[in-house]
Design an enzyme around this catalytic site. Structure first.
Site, PDB file in Angstrom:
ATOM      1  N   HIS A 264       0.874  -1.170   0.000  1.00 31.88           N
ATOM      2  CA  HIS A 264       0.000   0.000   0.000  1.00 31.88           C
ATOM      3  C   HIS A 264       0.918   1.228   0.000  1.00 31.88           C
ATOM      4  CE1 HIS A 264      -3.746   2.088   0.575  1.00 31.88           C
ATOM      5  NE2 HIS A 264      -3.205   2.809   1.543  1.00 31.88           N
ATOM      6  N   ASP A 266       0.619   5.115  -0.115  1.00 31.37           N
ATOM      7  CA  ASP A 266      -0.226   6.312  -0.117  1.00 31.37           C
ATOM      8  C   ASP A 266       0.397   7.341  -1.053  1.00 31.37           C
ATOM      9  OD1 ASP A 266      -2.316   5.530   1.625  1.00 31.37           O
ATOM     10  OD2 ASP A 266      -0.946   5.696   3.320  1.00 31.37           O
ATOM     11  N   ASP A 376      -8.038   0.946   1.698  1.00 30.04           N
ATOM     12  CA  ASP A 376      -7.804   1.910   2.785  1.00 30.04           C
ATOM     13  C   ASP A 376      -8.681   3.153   2.731  1.00 30.04           C
ATOM     14  OD1 ASP A 376      -6.497   2.818   5.086  1.00 30.04           O
ATOM     15  OD2 ASP A 376      -5.072   3.992   3.918  1.00 30.04           O
ATOM     16  N   HIS A 580      -6.879   9.224  -1.192  1.00 30.90           N
ATOM     17  CA  HIS A 580      -7.601   9.097   0.087  1.00 30.90           C
ATOM     18  C   HIS A 580      -6.932   9.714   1.316  1.00 30.90           C
ATOM     19  CE1 HIS A 580      -5.438   5.071   0.117  1.00 30.90           C
ATOM     20  NE2 HIS A 580      -5.207   5.458   1.350  1.00 30.90           N
TER      21      HIS A 580
HETATM   22 ZN   LIG Z   1      -3.783   4.557   2.549  1.00 27.51          ZN
END
Ligand SMILES: [Zn+2]
Length: 1023
Positions: A264, A266, A376, A580
């Site tokens: 993951h 971001d 997420d 997000h």
């Molecule tokens: Zn995230």
């Protein structure tokens, strides 16, 4: 036998720590390093290698926050390791930048290159080794080391200076702790993996299980045969002691895990966007190094944007990704541009996340992702199932709802049904993480937690370090190998998300159904934090609509070249900024200041497109031309048709709308009346009466005026920018007193202006100027809020109590609206104490309703009261501003403008129109003649959301429409021109069989409630 198992476990842990782990490397020799400190922003390899490097010793303190150092590492491989290292060993370079704790992705990271610029592997905590080719006598490599600060630390949520280069302290954060060439003992490494998996499994087995004790005794036997002074020579015997328990096969009914490698990443969060570009390069390089070594290893990777960054900034990485995608090991998932927020993006933007993402994967790799992958994001809009399906996908994945504060979602594998009735097959990995290490605790939790047991037997586990990237490690792959078929453990097979969904759906076609939004019972402050970022999003979504509409109209009418590249660039930026942690406002200051700048640049670019397109459409007025109003909205306004431009007929409008009056009442109130609605604004600026003349009904509650500002303490228990905790409601100050009040009135508009000075936190006062505006011809009272916000850790709400007996509130979402309860009967309703709206909410009872539109406010709450007179008061309170201190201590400080419009006596259709009206004001242009709409929809329930040219550059016209009122509709969509064919398509503009098609100028289209349609006019030409 006496029960000594706790003692054996303690013995095991101590021995592993003190004797086995230190024996992993048989020998090590120091390497030399020189360094070049990059001035500020990262530079490419080719630039770095031309600089002059200075020698640095071990222990060298380096790394001001966000800075970069290039290390040139040299040394010799000991002669006794040549030409081959001793049997059962391998040569590695070990690097330690001086990490302060053990998780990947939140501290210093590095990427290692060979002298010729080819990539080797990344360096990060728990993965800080580099391979040395057997036979290499000399070591020479370059490492780009990034001094990323650990912004969150121990998650105490203290205000941090590290969120921006400018405020970060100058002192170095790291020190060069280790730099050596070492000889790894393969058997010791394998033994450590054996122990790790068995130790983890054992701890999860019931105390009374035979298997648990069998493992314990095998581990005890292993300890006996290992010689602490001769680990390398006794490790094979240690492994042999464990072989028996490792060979026992899984139970026939063991839970099945499909594990997929993942990281993951971001796209921005506690680091800026530019750092994510490098995080991707590091993580992907690591994943591909593992693919070379483990042919069955698969890495699932979302976000087309991150691949695009590789294409632009690391073509070497991108070329390798291409090869690995072709080989089936690098698996694009999600089909979205980024893992966006899904609550706040508008309908077209949400669709474009999939359109841009899927197009990229199709164009670059010929791969079509069939799943939406959002592990997420902070809750999932009820409109998503239809959008996912319309994009040609069929599956959905998240695990975030496991973070709920109050209620546990009943299903892990289920059908998710959206507002229009579309269902997508959905999975929540019961492992409750997207950062698994495949340890015993996680695997056991996946099985225990899996709600579908007995009906379904498989779940997905994404494994690999994440949030800040990192991804899988060789240790995780070793864990997967050992749990393929191991008694007491779920069985683990590495594969793709597509393999998982195909198998899960085949096994469980009659899965249960979850209807409506998947509301996250946490992170409710993200609808409000960082207003400027949100306003940029809302503004540019509306401008993209206008730019595409006018550019497409101009292209067909005048032959003006369609600015496809500029529009794509604008979309890509807006889509990226919907990530997000960006649109929700939960990133560091750097990210949000950059988001504001990028949004401003997009606005400029779109305004230029709109101006050029309208100039082409307006022609050259020979005789000075006529003044037109341009209406980019989907409904006729001021007599100007939707999607066209017409003359402002002042005389006609004046006849129907007599103008506005502002009358002073003896009690200091001002009565505003435009012949359509009448509003009474009292001496303190509150609305005590609001009536539409058409029905004569009072919308305001006696004794409870609307437009009351409320200031609450806002001190979340955790996650400051994210969370709005329910206890905020327990302390409130109503801002009743007015410091200034004045009235301004013309025949066109009357305004009551009030100014309030409030608060003193930090010694500064906030100022809130409200303008209550009634315009000629308007069906709504406008409330303009000009706020100079100096509060900290407060939330400002705007309360509108209404005399409406509303069971539920309608809130706009993508391509429609959803209903939420106004009561708290169930724990699910009670937990939803702050929710998301788009451009409007509507509160209604049979025969009457009130619509409230906003220009940039997403968060609201709603409640109900029974009055002494027996009536019901329904109150909606909008969340205007917050000021959390983490991760951006300056969040939301300064000046803001927020607008609302309240329309009494409004239907849901009125609410839809009110929302578009506020988002897309009429523009003035001087033109030779009126501009006819390029397309028209005959039924006002069917809204034209988007008019554009086709993504494939064919020049075909594409129109997206949806039914906006929640009922059935039938519309005739007519082109002002002709087309060779008119076909229904999916979001990717691919023709759909069995859907309406036509030839010529128009097509008749039936709509289900909230149905979304895309229509393509092939070879369109305009009149
Ligand atoms: Zn995230």
């Amino acid at each position: 036998m006496h029960n000594d198992h706790a003692l054996v476990e303690a013995r095991l842990d101590r021995f592993v720590r003190d004797h086995l782990t230190p024996a992993l490397y048989r020998d090590a020799r120091p390497l030399a390093a020189t360094a070049w400190q990059v001035e500020r922003e990262p530079v490419p390899f080719d630039t770095a290698v031309q600089q002059s490097f200075e020698p640095v010793p071990l222990g060298w303190r380096w790394g001001r926050a966000w800075s970069t150092v290039w290390l040139h590492v040299t040394g010799e491989v000991p002669a006794e390791w040549l030409p081959h290292p001793p049997e059962g060993t391998r040569i590695e370079v070990l690097v330690d930048f001086g990490y302060n704790r053990s998780r990947s992705g939140f501290q210093a990271e590095g990427l290692a290159y060979r002298p010729d610029g080819t990539l080797i592997k990344a360096i990060s905590p728990l993965n800080s080794w580099l391979p040395v080719e057997p036979g290499d006598a000399a070591i020479e490599l370059l490492i780009e080391a990034a001094a990323n600060p650990d912004v969150a630390g121990e998650y105490t949520f203290d205000p941090t200076p590290y969120g921006q280069w400018e405020t970060a302290p100058d002192e170095p954060l790291y020190s060069l702790k280790q730099l050596e060439v070492a000889l790894r003992d393969d058997t010791v490494w394998e033994l450590l993996q054996d122990i790790w998996t068995l130790r983890g499994l054992m701890a999860e087995l019931p105390e009374g299980s035979s298997r648990r004790h069998e493992i314990l005794r095998a581990l005890e036997d292993m300890l006996d045969v290992l010689d602490p002074e001769g680990i390398p020579s006794t490790a094979p015997a240690g492994r042999a002691a464990l072989a028996g328990v490792l060979a026992k096969p899984a139970h026939a009914s063991a839970h099945r895990v499909l594990a997929t490698g993942h990281a993951h990443i971001d796209s921005a969060w506690l680091w800026p966007l530019r750092e994510t570009v490098r995080k991707c390069a590091r993580t992907f390089t690591n994943a591909m190094a593992l693919m070379d070594e483990y042919p069955d290893f698969v890495f699932s990777c979302s976000s087309a944007q991150q691949y695009r960054w590789m294409k632009d900034h690391h073509p070497q990485v991108f070329d390798r990704i291409r090869e690995k995608v072709a080989a089936g090991q690098f698996s694009p998932v999600g089909g979205m541009w980024v893992e966006s927020d899904t609550n706040m993006p508008g309908g077209e933007a949400m669709a474009r996340q999939f359109i841009a993402g899927k197009r990229f994967f199709l164009d670059e790799f010929g791969v079509e992702c069939r799943e939406a992958w959002l592990p997420d994001s902070f809750g999932y809009s009820a409109a998503l199932p239809q959008i996912v399906a319309a994009a040609g996908s069929q599956w959905f994945l998240t695990q975030k709802i496991s973070w709920n504060q109050y209620n546990k979602m009943p299903h892990h594998t289920f059908w998710w049904e959206g507002i229009d009735g579309t269902r997508v097959f959905t999975h929540f990995p019961p492992v409750d993480t997207y950062i698994s290490e495949l340890n015993g605790r996680e695997l056991a939790h996946a099985e225990r937690n899996f709600s579908e047991k007995g009906r379904a037997s498989i779940s997905l586990v994404p494994f690999g370090w994440g949030d800040g990237g990192g991804g899988p490690t060789r240790e995780m792959i070793a864990a997967a190998r050992r749990t393929e078929d191991l008694e007491g453990s779920p069985t683990v097979v590495i594969g793709t998300a597509e393999q998982f969904f195909t198998e899960a759906q085949a096994e469980y076609p009659e899965a249960p159904v979850w209807r409506g939004e998947m509301y996250l019972e946490l992170h409710r402050g993200v609808f409000t934090s960082q207003l400027r970022t949100k306003q940029g999003n809302r503004r540019n979504e509306a401008l993209l609509r206008q730019a595409e509409l006018w550019a497409a109209t101009a292209a067909l009418r005048t032959g003006l070249p369609y600015p496809a590249a500029e529009l794509e660039q604008a979309w890509h930026t807006v889509l990226l900024l919907q990530f997000h942690d960006i649109l929700p406002g939960s990133s560091i200051a750097w990210v949000h200041r950059e988001a504001e700048q990028r949004h401003a640049a997009v606005t400029d670019a779109l305004e230029a497109i709109i101006e050029a397109s309208l100039a082409a459409l307006a022609g050259s007025p020979a005789d000075g031309g006529v003044d037109l109003l341009v209406n980019a909205g989907p409904f006729t306004r001021a007599g100007v048709p939707a999607l066209g431009a017409g003359q402002y007929d002042a005389a006609r409008l004046a006849a129907s709308h007599p103008g506005v009056t502002a009358t002073e009442a003896p009690d200091g109130a001002t009565i505003l009346d435009n012949g359509i609605i009448r509003a009474v604004v009292d001496a303190r600026g509150h609305v005590t009466s609001l009536v539409a003349h058409a029905d004569g009904r009072e919308a305001i509650v006696p004794g409870a005026p609307a437009n009351v500002l409320r200031l609450h303490r806002d001190l979340p228990n955790l996650w400051d920018a994210w969370d709005l905790d329910q206890h905020y409601q327990r302390t409130v100050t109503e801002l009743l007193d007015v410091d200034e009040r004045r009235v301004r009135a013309t025949a066109e508009e009357a305004t009551v202006i009030t100014v309030r000075r409030v608060g003193a936190s930090g010694g500064q006062q906030s100022t809130i100027e409200q303008r209550l505006i009634l315009r000629a011809g308007a069906t709504a009272l406008e409330i303009e809020n000009r706020v100079d916000w100096r509060e900290r850790e407060k939330i400002l709400k705007l309360a509108v109590p209404l005399d409406v007996h509303a069971e539920q509130i309608a809130a706009e979402t993508q391509f429609g609206h959803l209903y939420r309860a106004t009561h708290t009967n169930t724990s699910w309703d009670a937990a939803r104490f702050e929710a998301c709206q788009h451009r409007f909410v509507h509160l209604g009872e049979p025969g009457y309703g009130v619509a409230i539109a906003n220009d940039s406010t997403y968060g609201y709450d709603v409640g109900r009261d029974t009055r002494a007179d027996g009536g019901t008061t329904t109150t909606v309170r909008f969340s205007l501003l917050r000021a959390p201190l983490f991760p951006d201590p300056e969040s939301d400080q300064g000046e803001h403008l927020l607008r609302f419009r309240i329309a009494p006596g409004a239907t849901i259709g009125d609410a839809v129109a009110l929302g578009y009206d506020l988002a897309t004001p009429l523009r003035a242009v001087r033109a030779a003649a009126p501009i006819a709409p390029i397309v028209t929809s005959s039924d006002p329930a069917v809204v034209v959301e988007t008019v554009k040219l086709a993504e494939d550059g064919s020049g075909d016209l594409v129109v997206r429409l949806y039914e906006a009122r929640g009922g059935r509709a039938r519309t005739v969509l007519t082109l002002d021109g002709t087309a060779a064919a008119i076909v229904s398509t999916d979001l990717l503009e691919r023709e759909l069989a069995d859907e309406p098609s036509a030839a010529g100028a128009s097509i008749e289209l039936p709509f289900r409630p909230f149905q979304l349609r895309t229509v393509r006019f092939r070879e369109a030409s305009a009149r």
